[in-house]
Design a protein around this motif. Structure first.
Motif, PDB file in Angstrom:
ATOM      1  N   ASP A  84       0.840  -1.192   0.000  1.00 29.79           N
ATOM      2  CA  ASP A  84       0.000   0.000   0.000  1.00 29.79           C
ATOM      3  C   ASP A  84       0.879   1.247   0.000  1.00 29.79           C
ATOM      4  O   ASP A  84       0.815   2.082   0.916  1.00 29.79           O
TER       5      ASP A  84
ATOM      6  N   TRP B 156      -2.089  -3.785  -2.617  1.00 32.09           N
ATOM      7  CA  TRP B 156      -2.863  -2.579  -2.352  1.00 32.09           C
ATOM      8  C   TRP B 156      -4.139  -2.896  -1.579  1.00 32.09           C
ATOM      9  O   TRP B 156      -4.665  -4.016  -1.669  1.00 32.09           O
TER      10      TRP B 156
ATOM     11  N   ASP C 267      -6.586  -0.666  -2.295  1.00 25.99           N
ATOM     12  CA  ASP C 267      -7.444   0.097  -3.207  1.00 25.99           C
ATOM     13  C   ASP C 267      -7.309  -0.476  -4.618  1.00 25.99           C
ATOM     14  O   ASP C 267      -6.233  -0.425  -5.219  1.00 25.99           O
TER      15      ASP C 267
ATOM     16  N   GLU D  21      -8.488   0.531  -7.509  1.00 30.73           N
ATOM     17  CA  GLU D  21      -8.204   1.481  -8.581  1.00 30.73           C
ATOM     18  C   GLU D  21      -6.715   1.803  -8.652  1.00 30.73           C
ATOM     19  O   GLU D  21      -6.119   1.834  -9.734  1.00 30.73           O
ATOM     20  N   ARG D  22      -6.079   2.026  -7.510  1.00 28.44           N
ATOM     21  CA  ARG D  22      -4.651   2.329  -7.509  1.00 28.44           C
ATOM     22  C   ARG D  22      -3.839   1.096  -7.908  1.00 28.44           C
ATOM     23  O   ARG D  22      -2.786   1.209  -8.554  1.00 28.44           O
TER      24      ARG D  22
ATOM     25  N   CYS E 280      -4.716  -6.831  -4.921  1.00 29.75           N
ATOM     26  CA  CYS E 280      -5.547  -5.961  -4.103  1.00 29.75           C
ATOM     27  C   CYS E 280      -6.203  -6.798  -3.017  1.00 29.75           C
ATOM     28  O   CYS E 280      -6.878  -7.784  -3.313  1.00 29.75           O
TER      29      CYS E 280
ATOM     30  N   GLU F 193      -8.874  -6.303  -0.881  1.00 32.32           N
ATOM     31  CA  GLU F 193     -10.027  -5.467  -0.572  1.00 32.32           C
ATOM     32  C   GLU F 193     -10.540  -5.780   0.830  1.00 32.32           C
ATOM     33  O   GLU F 193     -10.558  -6.926   1.267  1.00 32.32           O
TER      34      GLU F 193
ATOM     35  N   HIS G 147      -4.830   0.456   5.164  1.00 24.98           N
ATOM     36  CA  HIS G 147      -3.449   0.792   4.815  1.00 24.98           C
ATOM     37  C   HIS G 147      -2.450  -0.071   5.583  1.00 24.98           C
ATOM     38  O   HIS G 147      -1.328  -0.282   5.128  1.00 24.98           O
TER      39      HIS G 147
END
Length: 267
Positions: free
Chosen positions: A121, A217, A219, A221-222, A239, A241, A245
């Motif tokens: 992250d 991540w 996120d 989208e990132r 990711c 989800e 962080h």
């Protein structure tokens, strides 16, 4: 515990576990406002198979606190100096949050020193409207109650998945930080000339990382954005989800498992 005396009167605190293990060591790099204790959830498991070096960045933990220069670029240079001090030619660099910027800079500026890179992250890829809030955050860090402002920023780093002990752990470290380090590092990440934390300003620089990258991540989208920047075919973007962080602290065993599998894949 050992210290490394580097140029510029910088003294870095570090630990070095399993130093006789073969292969490139893991270099663990913490995030903004914390220190290498952040890796206490992981070091024992990782040191079962790898040499593990974990350092306190300048301005953080037990390392020197200079009046100026508390920036990711200078922190990356310090880590290069630490590797020279330890006579370590190459590492697998693992960085969380601001540490993701630091290890990315190390990989771009000293590519021969980084065999592979792991970004958790990371503190880059910020896109509108998030940067619109940075001037207010910086004003708070420069104001009369900088630690309260830092704690407010840190609220973004947690969610319902974050155990209370992790929240408390990070809050205590933030309140022990020198305020000038917090603001210098934050500005250098996101608002100073040459900062790589905000899109699209940092895209070209991050695309210069030539080594394999494992990026995890919270996120989606990132995560999708970073996948478009990576050059090496062994790079992997994930990711998690629902995580915050602090994803590697919330799910330490899963992080170690994912990292070990990826390291076997890249050889």
């Amino acid at each position: 515990m050992p210290y490394a005396d580097l140029s510029g009167n910088i003294r870095l605190f570090y630990t070095d576990d399993a130093p006789q293990t073969d292969g490139p060591p893991l270099l663990l790099v913490h995030g903004w406002g914390t220190d290498s204790h952040q890796w206490s959830w992981h070091i024992d498991a990782l040191a079962a198979r790898h040499r593990v070096i974990a350092a306190d960045l300048r301005g953080h933990g037990y390392s020197t606190v200079p009046e100026t220069g508390n920036t990711p670029r200078m922190m990356a240079e310090d880590l290069r100096g630490l590797l020279d001090h330890l006579d370590v030619p190459q590492v697998i660099a693992v960085g969380h949050s601001m540490g993701g910027q630091v290890v990315s800079i190390l990989a771009v500026e000293h590519p021969e020193r980084v065999r592979a890179l792991v970004a958790l992250d990371p503190g880059y890829g910020m896109a509108a409207p998030v940067p619109d809030g940075f001037p207010r955050m910086i004003a708070g860090l420069r104001g009369p109650h900088p630690h309260a402002a830092a704690e407010k920023i840190d609220e973004w780093c947690t969610n319902a998945a974050t155990p209370a002990v992790i929240r408390r752990w990070h809050k205590r470290r933030l309140y022990g930080m020198p305020p000038h380090v917090l603001v210098q590092a934050f500005e250098a990440m996101f608002t100073d000339p040459g900062a790589i934390g905000v899109r699209p300003a940092g895209d070209d620089y991050l695309a210069r990382r030539a080594c394999p990258v494992l990026s995890i991540w919270a996120d989606r989208e990132r995560a999708s954005w970073e996948a478009g920047l990576l050059k090496d075919g062994l790079s992997t973007v994930m990711c998690w989800e629902g995580s915050s962080h602090r994803l590697h602290e919330e799910r330490p065993a899963e992080f170690v498992l994912v990292l070990e599998r990826w390291l076997r894949r890249i050889g």
